[in-house]
Write a protein that holds these residues in place. Structure first.
Motif, PDB file in Angstrom:
ATOM      1  N   LYS A   5      14.874 -35.490 -58.471  1.00 38.04           N
ATOM      2  CA  LYS A   5      15.678 -35.213 -59.657  1.00 38.04           C
ATOM      3  C   LYS A   5      15.993 -33.726 -59.785  1.00 38.04           C
ATOM      4  N   TYR A   6      15.008 -32.883 -59.528  1.00 37.55           N
ATOM      5  CA  TYR A   6      15.185 -31.441 -59.724  1.00 37.55           C
ATOM      6  C   TYR A   6      15.427 -30.693 -58.417  1.00 37.55           C
ATOM      7  N   GLY A   7      15.403 -31.387 -57.283  1.00 39.28           N
ATOM      8  CA  GLY A   7      15.709 -30.741 -56.016  1.00 39.28           C
ATOM      9  C   GLY A   7      14.588 -29.918 -55.434  1.00 39.28           C
ATOM     10  N   THR A   8      13.354 -30.143 -55.862  1.00 38.51           N
ATOM     11  CA  THR A   8      12.222 -29.413 -55.284  1.00 38.51           C
ATOM     12  C   THR A   8      11.861 -30.000 -53.927  1.00 38.51           C
ATOM     13  N   PRO A   9      11.209 -29.242 -53.062  1.00 39.37           N
ATOM     14  CA  PRO A   9      10.855 -29.758 -51.723  1.00 39.37           C
ATOM     15  C   PRO A   9       9.907 -30.951 -51.809  1.00 39.37           C
ATOM     16  N   VAL A  10      10.277 -32.008 -51.109  1.00 38.59           N
ATOM     17  CA  VAL A  10       9.455 -33.211 -51.099  1.00 38.59           C
ATOM     18  C   VAL A  10       8.152 -32.964 -50.337  1.00 38.59           C
ATOM     19  N   GLY A  11       8.214 -32.137 -49.276  1.00 42.06           N
ATOM     20  CA  GLY A  11       7.015 -31.858 -48.503  1.00 42.06           C
ATOM     21  C   GLY A  11       5.929 -31.191 -49.327  1.00 42.06           C
ATOM     22  N   GLN A  12       6.329 -30.271 -50.199  1.00 48.77           N
ATOM     23  CA  GLN A  12       5.341 -29.595 -51.040  1.00 48.77           C
ATOM     24  C   GLN A  12       4.678 -30.576 -51.993  1.00 48.77           C
ATOM     25  N   ALA A  13       5.492 -31.466 -52.577  1.00 47.60           N
ATOM     26  CA  ALA A  13       4.933 -32.473 -53.483  1.00 47.60           C
ATOM     27  C   ALA A  13       3.977 -33.413 -52.740  1.00 47.60           C
ATOM     28  N   LEU A  14       4.342 -33.813 -51.531  1.00 51.19           N
ATOM     29  CA  LEU A  14       3.479 -34.701 -50.759  1.00 51.19           C
ATOM     30  C   LEU A  14       2.177 -34.016 -50.367  1.00 51.19           C
ATOM     31  N   ARG A  15       2.250 -32.725 -50.063  1.00 54.68           N
ATOM     32  CA  ARG A  15       1.035 -31.996 -49.691  1.00 54.68           C
ATOM     33  C   ARG A  15       0.054 -31.952 -50.863  1.00 54.68           C
ATOM     34  N   VAL A  16       0.578 -31.668 -52.043  1.00 57.28           N
ATOM     35  CA  VAL A  16      -0.285 -31.612 -53.230  1.00 57.28           C
ATOM     36  C   VAL A  16      -0.853 -32.996 -53.549  1.00 57.28           C
ATOM     37  N   MET A  17      -0.004 -34.034 -53.458  1.00 59.22           N
ATOM     38  CA  MET A  17      -0.457 -35.386 -53.771  1.00 59.22           C
ATOM     39  C   MET A  17      -1.473 -35.901 -52.746  1.00 59.22           C
ATOM     40  N   ALA A  18      -1.307 -35.539 -51.484  1.00 57.82           N
ATOM     41  CA  ALA A  18      -2.283 -35.949 -50.463  1.00 57.82           C
ATOM     42  C   ALA A  18      -3.648 -35.331 -50.752  1.00 57.82           C
ATOM     43  N   CYS A  25       6.147 -36.425 -41.228  1.00 58.75           N
ATOM     44  CA  CYS A  25       7.476 -36.980 -40.957  1.00 58.75           C
ATOM     45  C   CYS A  25       8.556 -36.251 -41.752  1.00 58.75           C
ATOM     46  N   VAL A  26       8.291 -35.958 -43.013  1.00 58.67           N
ATOM     47  CA  VAL A  26       9.283 -35.288 -43.860  1.00 58.67           C
ATOM     48  C   VAL A  26       9.526 -33.863 -43.380  1.00 58.67           C
ATOM     49  N   GLU A  27       8.463 -33.150 -43.031  1.00 62.36           N
ATOM     50  CA  GLU A  27       8.623 -31.770 -42.571  1.00 62.36           C
ATOM     51  C   GLU A  27       9.261 -31.688 -41.189  1.00 62.36           C
ATOM     52  N   SER A  28       9.229 -32.794 -40.444  1.00 62.68           N
ATOM     53  CA  SER A  28       9.899 -32.806 -39.143  1.00 62.68           C
ATOM     54  C   SER A  28      11.391 -33.103 -39.259  1.00 62.68           C
ATOM     55  N   GLY A  29      11.866 -33.386 -40.480  1.00 57.16           N
ATOM     56  CA  GLY A  29      13.298 -33.591 -40.692  1.00 57.16           C
ATOM     57  C   GLY A  29      13.688 -35.004 -41.052  1.00 57.16           C
ATOM     58  N   MET A  30      12.738 -35.918 -41.175  1.00 62.66           N
ATOM     59  CA  MET A  30      13.074 -37.295 -41.539  1.00 62.66           C
ATOM     60  C   MET A  30      13.374 -37.396 -43.029  1.00 62.66           C
ATOM     61  N   SER A  31      14.193 -38.385 -43.383  1.00 61.63           N
ATOM     62  CA  SER A  31      14.393 -38.704 -44.785  1.00 61.63           C
ATOM     63  C   SER A  31      13.197 -39.480 -45.300  1.00 61.63           C
ATOM     64  N   ILE A  32      13.133 -39.650 -46.600  1.00 62.24           N
ATOM     65  CA  ILE A  32      11.991 -40.341 -47.179  1.00 62.24           C
ATOM     66  C   ILE A  32      11.985 -41.816 -46.782  1.00 62.24           C
ATOM     67  N   GLU A  33      13.191 -42.423 -46.603  1.00 61.34           N
ATOM     68  CA  GLU A  33      13.252 -43.820 -46.171  1.00 61.34           C
ATOM     69  C   GLU A  33      12.714 -43.979 -44.751  1.00 61.34           C
ATOM     70  N   MET A  34      13.161 -43.091 -43.858  1.00 57.37           N
ATOM     71  CA  MET A  34      12.665 -43.162 -42.479  1.00 57.37           C
ATOM     72  C   MET A  34      11.175 -42.862 -42.406  1.00 57.37           C
ATOM     73  N   ALA A  35      10.717 -41.927 -43.245  1.00 51.15           N
ATOM     74  CA  ALA A  35       9.290 -41.593 -43.242  1.00 51.15           C
ATOM     75  C   ALA A  35       8.452 -42.781 -43.715  1.00 51.15           C
ATOM     76  N   LEU A  36       8.921 -43.468 -44.758  1.00 45.40           N
ATOM     77  CA  LEU A  36       8.190 -44.640 -45.243  1.00 45.40           C
ATOM     78  C   LEU A  36       8.147 -45.740 -44.186  1.00 45.40           C
ATOM     79  N   GLY A  37       9.274 -45.959 -43.511  1.00 45.11           N
ATOM     80  CA  GLY A  37       9.310 -46.980 -42.480  1.00 45.11           C
ATOM     81  C   GLY A  37       8.407 -46.644 -41.311  1.00 45.11           C
ATOM     82  N   ARG A  38       8.431 -45.387 -40.884  1.00 46.55           N
ATOM     83  CA  ARG A  38       7.605 -44.969 -39.748  1.00 46.55           C
ATOM     84  C   ARG A  38       6.123 -45.030 -40.090  1.00 46.55           C
ATOM     85  N   VAL A  39       5.769 -44.523 -41.262  1.00 49.65           N
ATOM     86  CA  VAL A  39       4.364 -44.540 -41.668  1.00 49.65           C
ATOM     87  C   VAL A  39       3.886 -45.972 -41.875  1.00 49.65           C
ATOM     88  N   GLY A  40       4.772 -46.839 -42.383  1.00 53.93           N
ATOM     89  CA  GLY A  40       4.399 -48.243 -42.545  1.00 53.93           C
ATOM     90  C   GLY A  40       4.056 -48.895 -41.213  1.00 53.93           C
TER      91      GLY A  40
END
Length: 324
Positions: free
Chosen positions: A258-271, A188-203
Motif C-alpha cells: 500500500k505504501y510502497g515500502t520494500p517487501v524484503g525489509q518487512a519479510l526480514r523483520v517478520m521472519a 526469493c524476493v531479494e533475488s528479484g522475484m515477485s511475491i506471487e512467484m516467491a510464494l509458489g517457489r517456497v510452497g
C-alpha cells in the motif's frame, strides 16, 4: 655415493621414464573399460523413477476406486441431511471458517459434519442405553440417566471437539515451518522475484516439511491472481491459519504494497519475530513440563521409592520377630 651415482646414471633415468610412459599408456588404454558407465546408471535411474511413477499412478487409481466405493455412503449422508434439513436445524455461522482452518473444504465436508452431528448423539445414546440395560442392572436410576445423557452429549459435542483439535494440529504444523518459509521467501524476493512467484517457489520447497503450509501458499498465490484486491488474499491467509504470526505477516505485506515500502525489509523483520515467537512457545511448553510431571511422579515413582527404602527394614523386622 653409489646410490647418488645410480640415480644420476643416464640409463637409470631412461628406464624410469620408459616405465612411466608404459604405465601411462596402460592407464590410458584401460581407463575407458574401468570407468563407470554413467549413461547406463542414468538409464537405470530413469527406469527406476518410471517404475515409481507407475506404482504411484496405480495407487491413485486404487484410491479413486475406494472413493467410488464410498460414494454410496456419502450420497446416503447427503440425502439424509437434505431430507431432514439438518443444515437449517443445526445451523452454525462459523462452521465454514472452522472447516477451512481444519483443512476441510467444499460442500461435502459441511454435509458430513451435519450428518455426524445428528447421527453420533443417537448412536452414542443407544450404546449407553444398551450398556445400562445389559451391564448396569444394579446401577441406581440417576446413574443410568447420567450415563445415557452423557453419551448423547458426547455424541453432540464430539464433532466440534474433533474439528477444534484438527484445526489446532494443523496450525501447529504450519507454524513449525513458517519462520523458515519466510527466510526462503526473503531470499526469493531479494533475488528479484515477485511475491506471487516467491510464494509458489517456497510452497514447492516447503512441501516435504509441511504440506499444510504449502497448500496455504498455493491458495494465496491463486487468490492473488484473481481477487480484485491483493489485501483480500493476505487477509484470507491470516483467517485460514488463525495465528498471530501469520496475521502480522499479512498486515506487513499489505502495508508494504500500500505504501510502497520494500517487501524484503518487512519479510526480514517478520521472519525474526516469528522465530522469536516459535522460541517463546517452545520455552512455554518447557516451563509447563514440571507441573505436568508432578502427578505421574506421585503415582508411579514415589510408591516404588518407598518400597525400595522401607522394604529392607520390613524384611529385617519380620526376621527378628520370627526368630523370637
Amino acid at each position: 655415493m653409489d646410490f647418488v651415482k645410480l640415480l644420476t646414471d643416464p640409463l637409470t633415468i631412461a628406464g624410469v621414464l620408459a616405465a612411466g610412459a608404459c604405465f601411462a599408456t596402460i592407464v590410458t588404454v584401460a581407463a575407458p573399460a574401468m570407468s563407470e558407465d554413467r549413461l547406463g546408471s542414468r538409464l537405470k535411474e530413469v527406469a527406476k523413477k518410471r517404475e515409481e511413477l507407475r506404482k504411484k499412478s496405480r495407487a491413485d487409481l486404487a484410491k479413486s476406486g475406494a472413493s467410488l466405493q464410498h460414494k454410496n455412503a456419502n450420497q446416503f449422508a447427503k440425502g439424509l441431511v437434505d431430507k431432514l434439513n439438518l443444515q437449517k436445524a443445526l445451523a452454525d455461522d462459523s462452521l465454514a471458517e472452522k472447516l477451512i482452518r481444519a483443512g476441510l473444504r467444499g460442500q461435502a465436508a459441511q454435509t458430513m459434519f451435519y450428518f455426524y452431528r445428528a447421527a453420533l448423539p443417537i448412536g452414542f445414546g443407544v450404546l449407553a442405553l444398551l450398556y445400562v440395560l445389559a451391564l448396569g442392572a444394579q446401577m441406581p436410576l440417576h446413574l443410568k440417566l447420567i450415563a445415557v445423557v452423557g453419551g448423547v452429549a458426547a455424541g453432540f459435542y464430539g464433532p466440534n471437539l474433533y474439528l477444534k483439535n484438527l484445526a489446532d494440529k494443523r496450525r501447529t504444523k504450519i507454524m513449525e515451518a513458517f519462520p523458515d518459509s519466510l527466510d526462503m521467501m526473503l531470499i526469493c524476493v531479494e533475488s528479484g522475484m515477485s511475491i506471487e512467484m516467491a510464494l509458489g517457489r517456497v510452497g514447492q520447497e516447503i512441501a516435504p516439511a509441511s504440506v499444510e503450509l504449502a497448500e496455504e501458499f498455493a491458495l494465496t498465490t491463486a487468490e492473488l491472481s484473481y481477487l480484485p484486491e491483493r489485501r483480500m488474499a493476505y487477509e484470507n491467509l491470516a483467517r485460514r491459519t488463525n495465528h498471530p504470526g501469520v496475521k502480522a505477516v499479512a498486515m506487513a505485506l499489505t502495508q508494504a504494497e500500500k505504501y510502497g515500502t520494500p517487501v524484503g525489509q518487512a519479510l526480514r523483520v517478520m521472519a525474526k519475530e516469528n522465530r522469536e515467537l516459535r522460541l517463546s512457545e517452545a520455552e512455554k511448553k518447557a516451563a509447563s513440563l514440571p507441573p505436568k510431571l508432578t502427578v505421574p511422579m506421585i503415582l508411579f515413582f514415589l510408591p516404588v521409592l518407598f518400597a525400595v527404602i522401607i522394604g529392607p527394614a520390613i524384611i529385617q523386622i519380620n526376621e527378628i520377630l520370627g526368630s523370637q
